[in-house]
Write a protein that holds these residues in place. Structure first.
Motif, PDB file in Angstrom:
ATOM      1  N   TYR A  34      28.473  -5.118  16.567  1.00  0.00           N
ATOM      2  CA  TYR A  34      27.302  -5.683  16.014  1.00  0.00           C
ATOM      3  C   TYR A  34      26.371  -6.694  16.564  1.00  0.00           C
ATOM      4  O   TYR A  34      25.479  -6.430  16.909  1.00  0.00           O
ATOM      5  N   THR A  35      27.572  -7.689  16.950  1.00  0.00           N
ATOM      6  CA  THR A  35      26.816  -8.993  17.330  1.00  0.00           C
ATOM      7  C   THR A  35      25.743  -8.521  18.541  1.00  0.00           C
ATOM      8  O   THR A  35      24.672  -9.406  18.851  1.00  0.00           O
ATOM      9  N   SER A  36      27.124  -8.231  20.108  1.00  0.00           N
ATOM     10  CA  SER A  36      26.285  -7.606  20.635  1.00  0.00           C
ATOM     11  C   SER A  36      24.843  -7.360  21.048  1.00  0.00           C
ATOM     12  O   SER A  36      23.799  -7.797  21.558  1.00  0.00           O
ATOM     13  N   ARG A  37      24.486  -6.109  19.668  1.00  0.00           N
ATOM     14  CA  ARG A  37      23.689  -5.668  19.662  1.00  0.00           C
ATOM     15  C   ARG A  37      22.155  -5.921  19.842  1.00  0.00           C
ATOM     16  O   ARG A  37      21.539  -5.978  19.654  1.00  0.00           O
ATOM     17  N   VAL A  38      22.707  -7.498  18.546  1.00  0.00           N
ATOM     18  CA  VAL A  38      21.762  -8.344  17.959  1.00  0.00           C
ATOM     19  C   VAL A  38      21.779  -9.492  19.137  1.00  0.00           C
ATOM     20  O   VAL A  38      20.163  -9.689  19.030  1.00  0.00           O
ATOM     21  N   GLN A  67      24.882 -17.301  15.236  1.00  0.00           N
ATOM     22  CA  GLN A  67      25.711 -17.406  14.226  1.00  0.00           C
ATOM     23  C   GLN A  67      24.731 -17.759  12.966  1.00  0.00           C
ATOM     24  O   GLN A  67      24.977 -16.618  11.815  1.00  0.00           O
ATOM     25  N   LYS A  68      23.588 -17.735  13.073  1.00  0.00           N
ATOM     26  CA  LYS A  68      22.940 -17.791  12.222  1.00  0.00           C
ATOM     27  C   LYS A  68      22.162 -17.230  11.697  1.00  0.00           C
ATOM     28  O   LYS A  68      22.100 -15.868  10.022  1.00  0.00           O
ATOM     29  N   LEU A  69      22.550 -15.665  12.711  1.00  0.00           N
ATOM     30  CA  LEU A  69      22.009 -14.042  12.346  1.00  0.00           C
ATOM     31  C   LEU A  69      22.556 -13.354  12.203  1.00  0.00           C
ATOM     32  O   LEU A  69      22.397 -12.274  11.372  1.00  0.00           O
ATOM     33  N   CYS A  70      24.382 -13.427  12.322  1.00  0.00           N
ATOM     34  CA  CYS A  70      25.138 -12.438  12.156  1.00  0.00           C
ATOM     35  C   CYS A  70      25.990 -12.787  11.183  1.00  0.00           C
ATOM     36  O   CYS A  70      27.005 -11.862  10.982  1.00  0.00           O
ATOM     37  N   TYR A  71      26.428 -14.596  10.734  1.00  0.00           N
ATOM     38  CA  TYR A  71      27.447 -14.858  10.304  1.00  0.00           C
ATOM     39  C   TYR A  71      28.078 -14.099   8.875  1.00  0.00           C
ATOM     40  O   TYR A  71      28.726 -13.240   9.445  1.00  0.00           O
ATOM     41  N   ARG A  72      26.687 -13.422   8.562  1.00  0.00           N
ATOM     42  CA  ARG A  72      27.327 -13.261   7.072  1.00  0.00           C
ATOM     43  C   ARG A  72      27.222 -12.038   6.985  1.00  0.00           C
ATOM     44  O   ARG A  72      28.334 -10.895   6.332  1.00  0.00           O
ATOM     45  N   GLY A 125      34.698  -7.613   7.136  1.00  0.00           N
ATOM     46  CA  GLY A 125      35.732  -8.244   5.977  1.00  0.00           C
ATOM     47  C   GLY A 125      36.489  -9.291   6.798  1.00  0.00           C
ATOM     48  O   GLY A 125      37.383  -9.584   6.873  1.00  0.00           O
ATOM     49  N   LEU A 126      35.362 -10.019   7.669  1.00  0.00           N
ATOM     50  CA  LEU A 126      36.633 -10.961   8.549  1.00  0.00           C
ATOM     51  C   LEU A 126      35.974 -12.386   7.305  1.00  0.00           C
ATOM     52  O   LEU A 126      35.466 -12.954   6.857  1.00  0.00           O
ATOM     53  N   SER A 127      37.138 -13.159   7.646  1.00  0.00           N
ATOM     54  CA  SER A 127      37.181 -14.240   6.756  1.00  0.00           C
ATOM     55  C   SER A 127      36.013 -15.269   8.286  1.00  0.00           C
ATOM     56  O   SER A 127      35.489 -15.065   9.009  1.00  0.00           O
ATOM     57  N   ALA A 128      36.187 -16.606   7.308  1.00  0.00           N
ATOM     58  CA  ALA A 128      35.115 -17.379   8.036  1.00  0.00           C
ATOM     59  C   ALA A 128      34.828 -17.698   9.838  1.00  0.00           C
ATOM     60  O   ALA A 128      34.363 -17.588  10.318  1.00  0.00           O
ATOM     61  N   GLN A 129      36.536 -18.397  10.425  1.00  0.00           N
ATOM     62  CA  GLN A 129      37.102 -18.473  11.043  1.00  0.00           C
ATOM     63  C   GLN A 129      36.924 -17.409  12.437  1.00  0.00           C
ATOM     64  O   GLN A 129      36.175 -17.518  13.425  1.00  0.00           O
TER      65      GLN A 129
END
Length: 385
Positions: free
Chosen positions: A32-36, A49-54, A61-65
């Motif tokens: 997903y991040t690669s497509r963005v 990271q601003k676009l995809c993190y949330r 279902g991933l945690s922050a780190q």
């Protein structure tokens, strides 16, 4: 110097299922991040990271780190791709490989390796276990195993991230280690090393690492490969990839053994190691058709890399010298002619009559060129002026 240490994980079935779910979730998030990144042409890690993190956290279902590690993995993949394009490794601007690479986002296999930092993964060396974050919660007491040397290096010098990898039905952790380099000593002499196909490596000490058994092994693999290629089925293609990895591991093992022996002799005798500079040799040498696959398929450069990094670990100097005419030049009278080498295996000087194995003569010439090059490098400045 940086080294990687690979250890084998020995998870229980429940732990293995949690690790598999974690890899699938992380690589789905990476897709997903690669497509963005591709669609919006984003190259900055902070911006991506601003676009995809949330979305990564909520959707996969991933945690922050781990979410941060996924973004970094995608950014590193695009950085490597753009570096390869600039270096020309994918061909020219209109080459098929480059057009294909630039026409779509980078894809990540469901079982591709995932990096974990010390917040997500911790080592307990005394108990030979690791604790690692997964989508099913923190898994503790996952046993690992490895060779004694690698485990000692891991305990003393591990730095940075560790990659979780699933390959051929087994789980591995690949850790980066920062090993201090000893000071390179002043060599008393040099060991010349001639690399070849029949004899994989021949030294000026007349040590010969023959490849006869290896050639039989590779011919057997070639026959099996041809049988699988003729079937043209999905299962045959899977077996082809598996067999290619097996053959590559065998070649790496052979190169490791040769490099270990050569470096050990150099360290024990206080000598340096001289190798031929083989870069671009495929463009300089014209081969018969039946010789091309044999020369192209053996990783000579890998043997050079193994010797170089093993020598750096113990302070042995390594010198690359000109490879031209090493097997056609007489080390005694310096007469150079193609007729000095009547067959592939023999050398016979037409001027002074010196005769012997061609690979040994080449190794002696490599040693002599290293002696001259080292003397020239170390000549006092006042004398050079």
């Amino acid at each position: 110097m940086k080294l990687v240490v690979q250890v084998k994980l020995l998870p229980t079935p429940v732990q293995a299922a949690a690790l598999a779910m974690t890899l699938r979730a992380c690589n789905a998030a990476a897709e997903y991040t690669s497509r963005v990144a591709y669609e919006r042409n984003v190259k900055s890690r902070n911006e991506l990271q601003k676009l995809c993190y949330r979305e990564i956290k909520e959707r996969f279902g991933l945690s922050a780190q781990p979410a941060v590690r996924v973004v970094k993995k995608v950014v590193d993949a695009y950085t490597a791709l753009h570096s390869g394009i600039r270096a020309g490794t994918l061909g020219g601007e209109r080459s098929r490989r480059r057009v294909k690479a630039e026409s779509k986002p980078i894809a990540f296999r469901a079982s591709a390796a995932q990096p974990f930092d010390d917040r997500c993964l911790s080592w307990r060396h005394d108990a030979s276990t690791v604790s690692i974050w997964t989508v099913a919660g923190r898994l503790k007491d996952i046993r690992f195993a490895g060779s004694a040397d690698q485990l000692a290096t891991l305990r003393a010098h591990r730095r940075g991230e560790s990659d979780l990898l699933f390959r051929d039905g087994m789980w591995f952790l690949i850790a980066t280690c920062e090993v201090p380099e000893p000071e390179v000593f002043e060599p008393t002499d040099w060991i010349g090393v001639d690399r070849g196909i029949v004899n994989l490596a021949t030294t000026s000490d007349v040590d010969n690492f023959q490849g006869r058994r290896l050639r039989r092994h590779r011919r057997w693999h070639a026959r099996k490969r041809a049988e699988l290629q003729a079937k043209q089925t999905k299962s045959a293609n899977r077996l082809l990839k598996k067999r290619a990895r097996k053959e590559a591991r065998h070649a790496t093992c052979v190169n490791h053994r040769i490099a270990n022996d050569i470096v050990a002799v150099a360290q024990r005798t206080g000598r340096g190691i001289a190798l031929e500079e083989l870069r671009g040799i495929r463009d300089r040498v014209r081969l018969h058709r039946h010789q091309r696959a044999t020369q192209s398929s053996w990783p000579f450069h890998q043997l050079e890399r193994h010797i170089a990094y093993k020598a750096r670990r113990v302070g042995v100097p390594v010198l690359l010298v000109d490879a031209r005419y090493t097997s056609q030049t007489c080390p005694r009278c310096k007469h150079t002619a193609r007729s000095n080498r009547p067959t592939r295996d023999t050398f016979s000087c037409r001027r002074c009559g010196l005769a012997g194995p061609a690979d040994v003569v080449a190794a002696v010439n490599i040693r002599d060129r290293a002696r001259r090059a080292w003397a020239l490098v170390n000549v006092p400045v006042s004398m050079a002026a």
